[in-house]
Write an enzyme that holds these catalytic residues in place. Sequence first.
Site, PDB file in Angstrom:
ATOM      1  N   ALA A   1      -5.935   5.325   5.382  1.00  0.00           N
ATOM      2  CA  ALA A   1      -6.720   6.351   6.071  1.00  0.00           C
ATOM      3  C   ALA A   1      -7.993   6.722   5.296  1.00  0.00           C
ATOM      4  CB  ALA A   1      -5.866   7.595   6.352  1.00  0.00           C
TER       5      ALA A   1
ATOM      6  N   GLN B   1       0.839  -1.206   0.000  1.00  0.00           N
ATOM      7  CA  GLN B   1       0.000   0.000   0.000  1.00  0.00           C
ATOM      8  C   GLN B   1       0.868   1.247   0.000  1.00  0.00           C
ATOM      9  OE1 GLN B   1      -2.646  -2.082   3.320  1.00  0.00           O
ATOM     10  NE2 GLN B   1      -3.317   0.013   3.036  1.00  0.00           N
TER      11      GLN B   1
ATOM     12  N   ARG C   1      -7.863  -1.753   8.809  1.00  0.00           N
ATOM     13  CA  ARG C   1      -9.113  -1.027   8.544  1.00  0.00           C
ATOM     14  C   ARG C   1      -9.752  -0.459   9.820  1.00  0.00           C
ATOM     15  NH1 ARG C   1     -13.234  -3.660   4.168  1.00  0.00           N
ATOM     16  NH2 ARG C   1     -14.091  -1.750   3.332  1.00  0.00           N
TER      17      ARG C   1
ATOM     18  N   PHE D   1      -7.889   1.421  11.871  1.00  0.00           N
ATOM     19  CA  PHE D   1      -6.639   1.972  12.400  1.00  0.00           C
ATOM     20  C   PHE D   1      -6.752   2.402  13.869  1.00  0.00           C
ATOM     21  CE2 PHE D   1      -2.889   4.884  12.132  1.00  0.00           C
ATOM     22  CZ  PHE D   1      -2.028   4.097  11.376  1.00  0.00           C
TER      23      PHE D   1
ATOM     24  N   GLU E   1       0.449  -1.606   4.654  1.00  0.00           N
ATOM     25  CA  GLU E   1       0.821  -0.190   4.732  1.00  0.00           C
ATOM     26  C   GLU E   1       2.308  -0.078   5.075  1.00  0.00           C
ATOM     27  OE1 GLU E   1      -1.753   2.440   7.005  1.00  0.00           O
ATOM     28  OE2 GLU E   1      -0.166   3.920   7.219  1.00  0.00           O
TER      29      GLU E   1
ATOM     30  N   GLU F   1     -12.951   2.865   5.392  1.00  0.00           N
ATOM     31  CA  GLU F   1     -12.894   2.278   6.724  1.00  0.00           C
ATOM     32  C   GLU F   1     -14.168   2.401   7.570  1.00  0.00           C
ATOM     33  OE1 GLU F   1      -9.210   4.620   7.202  1.00  0.00           O
ATOM     34  OE2 GLU F   1      -8.526   2.933   8.409  1.00  0.00           O
TER      35      GLU F   1
ATOM     36  N   ARG G   1      -5.207   7.288  16.913  1.00  0.00           N
ATOM     37  CA  ARG G   1      -6.569   7.271  16.353  1.00  0.00           C
ATOM     38  C   ARG G   1      -7.556   6.643  17.349  1.00  0.00           C
ATOM     39  NH1 ARG G   1      -9.227   8.356  11.457  1.00  0.00           N
ATOM     40  NH2 ARG G   1      -7.361   8.827  10.248  1.00  0.00           N
TER      41      ARG G   1
ATOM     42  N   PHE H   1      -5.923  -3.990   3.336  1.00  0.00           N
ATOM     43  CA  PHE H   1      -6.651  -3.786   4.596  1.00  0.00           C
ATOM     44  C   PHE H   1      -5.771  -3.212   5.694  1.00  0.00           C
ATOM     45  CE2 PHE H   1      -8.732  -7.363   2.334  1.00  0.00           C
ATOM     46  CZ  PHE H   1      -9.899  -6.697   2.006  1.00  0.00           C
TER      47      PHE H   1
END
Length: 751
Positions: free
Chosen positions: A502, A191, A336, A338, A226, A705, A304, A222
């Site tokens: 994100a 990603q 997903r 986060f 990342e 998400e 988050r 997902f």
Amino acid sequence: MKNIDSFNHVRGESRYLDDIPLIQGTLFGVALGASVAHGIIKKLDLSEALALEGIVRIFTDKDITGENQIGGIVPDEPLLADHHVHFSGMPIAFVVAETEEIAREALKKIKVEIEALPVITDPREAQAKGELIVPPRTFRIGDTDAAWQDCAYVFEGKADTNGQEHLYIETQGAYAVPLENGVIKVYSSTQGPTAVQRAVCKVLGVPMHQIEVDVTRLGGGFGGKEDQANTWAALCALATHVLKKPVKYSLHRMEDMAMTGKRHPYSTDFKIGLSRELKILAYEATFFQNAGAAADLSPAVLERTLFHSVNTYFIPNVRVTGNSCRTNLPPNTAFRGFGGPQGMFVIEAAIVKAAESIGVEAAQIQRINLNKTGDEFHYGQIAQSESQACWEKALEIYGFDQMKEAVGAFNKANLLHKKGLALMPVCFGISFTNTMMNHARSLVHVYSDGSVNVSTGAVEMGQGVNTKILQVAAQVFSLNADKIRINSTNTFRIANTSPSAASATADLNGKATLIACTEILKRLKKVASDELKIDAKEIELKNELVLAGGAETGLDWKRLVALAFMKRVALSEHGHYATPEIHFDKTKEKGHPFAYHVYGTAITEVTIDCLRGTYEVDAVKVVHDFGTSMNPVIDKGQIEGGIVQGIGWMTLEELIYDKEGKLKSNALSTYKVPDIYAVPKKIEIDFLQTEQDNLAIFRSKAVGEPPLMYGIGAYFALRNAVKAFNPAAELPFDAPMTAEKVLLGLYAGKY
Ligand code: MTE
Ligand code: HPA
Ligand code: MOS
């Protein structure tokens, strides 16, 4: 418009990493993972493995030409273990051979002796021992200490959520190919092409212009790709750098499951205080995040969690603290939501605890406390809220009162089956919480024949971002989709990309594309204006025709482009977009971190079998705040997928590590993911259509998400069904609600 990939997907013609034709002489790598979760490597004997015919080389940390370091936020993660192993599955060596079979054979012949050290798998234990990844953070508003006195009700409790395996259909992998001058092209299932580029450069000790990362698409990410695609890319690139040969590594499913991090499990203490009228006056939570053995993205995920710890409720006094705890599990990572889902589960649990203790319905407390436009979040941003609109519309169009009555009647009439209902409102902030990451670029070429090629930093992983970017170009130029191609994502075409994550990929890269296309359009209009001797303001491009004052001019797109080319007008543009308005001050933990929020409400109905503990999700009915969807088909697909993935996390999927830190649920036979039978019998999605100005691309709000969190409703619906059978059951807040836990709950305290 359909997803532009669907045609190739159903014909099996879409290209993934494993579909790339191999270059003659390609070698195959396989990583050796540590067999224990914590220890000191006493001996590493490669001799027998090296003696195998067809073995080319075995890389250990000593062979790394640059730095043995792949930590993104905190430099605490060696690529290959030096003498210390920190988690089971941690790469110790990278075997490179002429065939994959030989490489795997060699793995078995490597002799490793590891002196075991004590293993920590529990985040609270890690915290108690001072094993924190970063110092704790606290977000606050108002004065919780003072507020408890004003509360008619105060409740405390604990809520735990387990992790989640990403289970992207395409496993992790990379293919590194040497080009001239030491340049290496890395095909990676990532990603974050730039994250891969940076990690490779650090490990090899080369500048970024030496490393070209290319991504056509992923078979799902997902969040799992990342940051964690970096490892395999760095290993392959290292081997290519040293051997000057192409090197490929594509992980087997069980390797992938054992070696990669997952959604973070959390354990949390909460305290909630309400007025007599059920207004939530104060809320406190202390989160213990199981980060695993290295930081990876954990501090950002935890941040988050803090942002979303009050979900969509307005609470005047809040104090939430997050601990990122170092354990001996594989480093946990983006998934997903986060960290948002973990935060939201706890406030929902707190509300349910309050409701059950007071003797009211949770929905009553939820409804009264939904935020409104103008309310301040505990991190300082002022809400532009659709919370109540989504909630009220859901109740109305799905006939919630009738659903409730029907469930009550069913439960009265049935002894061995019980139904449960729950409402799950969601509010999710859109933007990377790290403000500096919110920018993107797009490179648009209009070729002299009128065809268009667009490159951006966006990675297609099934979420449909390429289709949306194509729509942007098609709309600005007023072209047919067949005139436009979306290129692979490539670090030599687009530099310094943020990962596709994100939920902001289409917003960021779409806006950059909008900027680039608009600039080219402006030049084309000027050409048309000069040619037709008509004011440029009168010129309009529509359905591949050039119109002036609404009338045809005889000029069309193709001829206009050819004309512009002859006049030596630039037909390419590199657009740059950086989200305006956002900022966040970490010293105060206040600011305006999100471009906007996405809202929605889901109603979930389940039925449990009170003899077996098994269950079905009858329906999930949603009103979702799309803004003005630019692609309803794709967006509904994202919502359906998110709901099912969220239900999986909350009900079936049970990650089990033993006390030694070894993954026991390491295959699909032991780790249950939703199949077609676990999918809700009915999923209904209705649009909350809004025209409000927002920073979304074409006002089409991000959708990747937020829907996952509707799945949390399934947990509480199941809990309600269990309570319908066994009202006295003391049920801990401990997700997932597996069939085993339902069964235990049904008979808890009865025998
Ligand atoms: N949908 C599919 N089909 N495959 C994926 O890997 N990833 C999810 C979501 N939807 C994913 C997906 C995650 S974690 C994010 S952050 C977003 O898509 C990323 O894409 P977007 O920013 O374009 O929404
Ligand atoms: N969301 C998803 N991925 C991220 C974020 C975020 O807020 N920050 C860094 N990576
Ligand atoms: Mo998604 S967890 O931001 O990749």
